[in-house]
Design an enzyme around this catalytic site. Structure first.
Site, PDB file in Angstrom:
ATOM      1  N   MET A  68       0.864  -1.211   0.137  1.00 34.78           N
ATOM      2  CA  MET A  68      -0.169   0.015  -0.112  1.00 34.78           C
ATOM      3  C   MET A  68       0.693   1.193   0.155  1.00 34.78           C
ATOM      4  SD  MET A  68      -2.938  -1.335  -0.526  1.00 34.78           S
ATOM      5  CE  MET A  68      -3.563   0.288  -0.762  1.00 34.78           C
ATOM      6  N   ASP A  71      -1.384  17.608 -11.499  1.00 40.05           N
ATOM      7  CA  ASP A  71      -1.806  18.667 -11.106  1.00 40.05           C
ATOM      8  C   ASP A  71      -0.844  19.918 -11.832  1.00 40.05           C
ATOM      9  OD1 ASP A  71      -2.502  20.819  -9.244  1.00 40.05           O
ATOM     10  OD2 ASP A  71      -0.690  20.655  -8.267  1.00 40.05           O
TER      11      ASP A  71
END
Lengths: 160, 160, 160, 160, 160, 160
Positions: free
Chosen positions: E114, E129
């Site tokens: 993870m 972004d």
């Protein structure tokens, strides 16, 4: 809305409710909590402050900083810019505990009850942390909203 | 140490105490809290879960995530790697509230009481957040340690 | 490694260096900083503590909590479990400033210099925050490592 | 207010001061810090950037991200929404160090001095982190406010 | 366990599973993601790095810092101490995108899949972004585990 | 601006761009992601919710909480106060995966695309975390902006 809960949608799924159309107003909330402990532990916490140490100051700072973390802790809380936070910790008259009062204010579209409650809760937990070596049975009780003002739902003041 | 408090040094100043010489052992703690509310609110929270919605799941997740933030919230708590966290939320038999139980475990040099208490506290606050539109007077009570094991200070189990 | 910097790989790219093969040892670091301000501001900060208020306690708590946030702030720092953090704040003999000392310890695979420096830095910034309304020109100077021990690179003690 | 400090109340207790009645204006602050190191370390940091690597970029990013964490780090700082943050890092003319300049802006009820100072501080600490294997004696000095504008207290520009 | 999911208990409730009895071993994971964008955007991101700017460095730093936040983001992930994190970003041969590879390591009781996936994901989002003003249609695809080693479940390597 | 990227200044250095002069408007964004997995894993995730357990609720909560952390994760993102966040998770018609839709809104000076994308990404990663013991090859794909409105750059709706 499932079951009358505003935080669940028609399918019963959690969501952060839309506050985009709510009025920007000055909002204020006060929460309180009581920390019960042995007389010896209460005395140590109260004396371990003022000119004797940092005990109550540590709990006050913890509560203030926690108020700013409310929207990180409570999943469906909206982030908001607190304009004021205060924490007061006073011994109960009978010496059996400490009373924590947390005040929070903002100018925004949603109330600050959760901020005040989170601040009171973390200040109380910090008192537990400092006193636990003396008294593991310390208990936090009556963590609740004392009053709130601002917003459409009107003012609230707890009836004693 | 000022006033018998381990978190204050000889000058009364707050510090994070040295645990570098403590034994690495399996440590476990269970904390509990009770959320009192109107019968209607309790029903909405309980029904707004299971096949009706996310209410109790949201509180459980909030509690688990808060356990991991304990050392960010409680100033003098040591950071530690939790190996297990559980949250159970059950209605009181008389329908007057919800009982929150938080369990935490680690293998390390310091106990996990604060992690369990923080988890129980934030799960309870999340229930307040979801129910507050129905009942502003909801109260969190009896937030306390139920039991702990591991570490030099020995096991503890709250006497009812 | 580009340019002799351990935090850049052969292509000059930042990475968190591998400490997986380093020995687990007790590691300790002490950092310091000096906050220069007007005599009046220093007096207010020192008096605004002890039995007069929370000023220095607030800075100590801020420093301790910041130590725990070091790996969130310094991009290439490894997360580690601090076993001890202390902050001391003492007036300079000539009244021209406050000296901040931050100590940090862990038992792990990497040193705690950055944790001690971050703690000293944030404690000093907190003093600035509380004093800035009295003296915007307050300056933090000589923020640096005072000593360290543990780890392969050996002990270090700043020569005065 | 105890001792002339705005962050302490009449009882000397820390609080987050009420800014709810302050005007919403455009506010700007610039802070600076100087990182002194051996010539070899400065060269490595400067060369380990541009087409050679990520060194200065890492420090810039760290400073920008830290500005956004200011209210989590400085206990009595109000959370605010930064509208702009910049970090510039330039070698001193004599090659003895690096000069860090941090600019911050918001439109709000309180100033951004602490945001600029925190950004400068963390950028400087990140430079320390990357250079420390070459020079443990690196020192951060002259961390201070260079200028600010906006707000009732008027503009400020440091006199050299 | 409900439905074969290890993260749900017998009642179907989410919990952080107990890893206290798992072996402490060296664990490693590599994750990958691909960012597809217009040729012009890819060129801008790649050129806006190296000696032209901080673009790829910013994404690398974002990924590394996100790896350290994994247990704050993924509710049932255990906190762990990463011993190494790397991010590589390379243009696809045909110029249609950027390939992100994230590696993570720890010595502990649970895997770091993870952490690697979170790092790859946030590095990719950071590229989005920076490029979004040029190309809103940029897409992140094939975010997945490439390989893992260590732990009881054995090694894994994605078959192409 | 280097290379057409708004997040780099004329020297190619990353900065948080100035939004202080942008209009305060209502801004909304919707992002999506698809999680591909074996049919057995998809079934377990879907069944491990509703009246069977917390699986999808956990992913929804994770996504909502991640939206609030966006500016901590994406280095050059501005902090903003979300007024609404929703996460929907629906099985693909052919049973081969789950479709995640994340909606975010604010009233402010900058858009919420990154908040919606971060929410979708973390909800998807949380599904991976819960399903990975059954299927390590689970893949997150088509993480992208579905639509946005508000702000000077005009509305956007992805063409299928």
């Amino acid at each position: 809305m499932a079951s009358g809960l505003t935080h669940l949608d028609a399918r019963g799924q959690a969501h952060m409710v839309d506050i985009g159309d709510k009025a920007v107003t000055r909002r204020r909330a006060v929460a309180e909590a009581t920390v019960l402990a042995t007389r010896e532990t209460i005395t140590a916490l109260v004396e371990g402050s003022g000119n004797k140490g940092d005990a109550l100051a540590t709990a006050r700072i913890a509560g203030i900083m926690a108020a700013k973390k409310t929207s990180e802790l409570i999943p469906l809380c909206h982030p908001l810019a607190l304009s004021k936070v205060t924490i007061d910790i006073d011994p109960l008259v009978d010496g059996s505990g400490l009373h924590v009062t947390a005040g929070a204010e903002t100018t925004g579209q949603t109330g600050v009850e959760m901020e005040a409650l989170t601040a009171a809760s973390v200040a109380a937990l910090t008192l537990y942390d400092m006193g636990k070596a003396m008294d593991r049975a310390m208990t936090i009780t009556d963590l609740r909203l004392a009053e709130k003002s601002g917003g459409k739902s009107g003012d609230y003041r707890r009836t004693p």
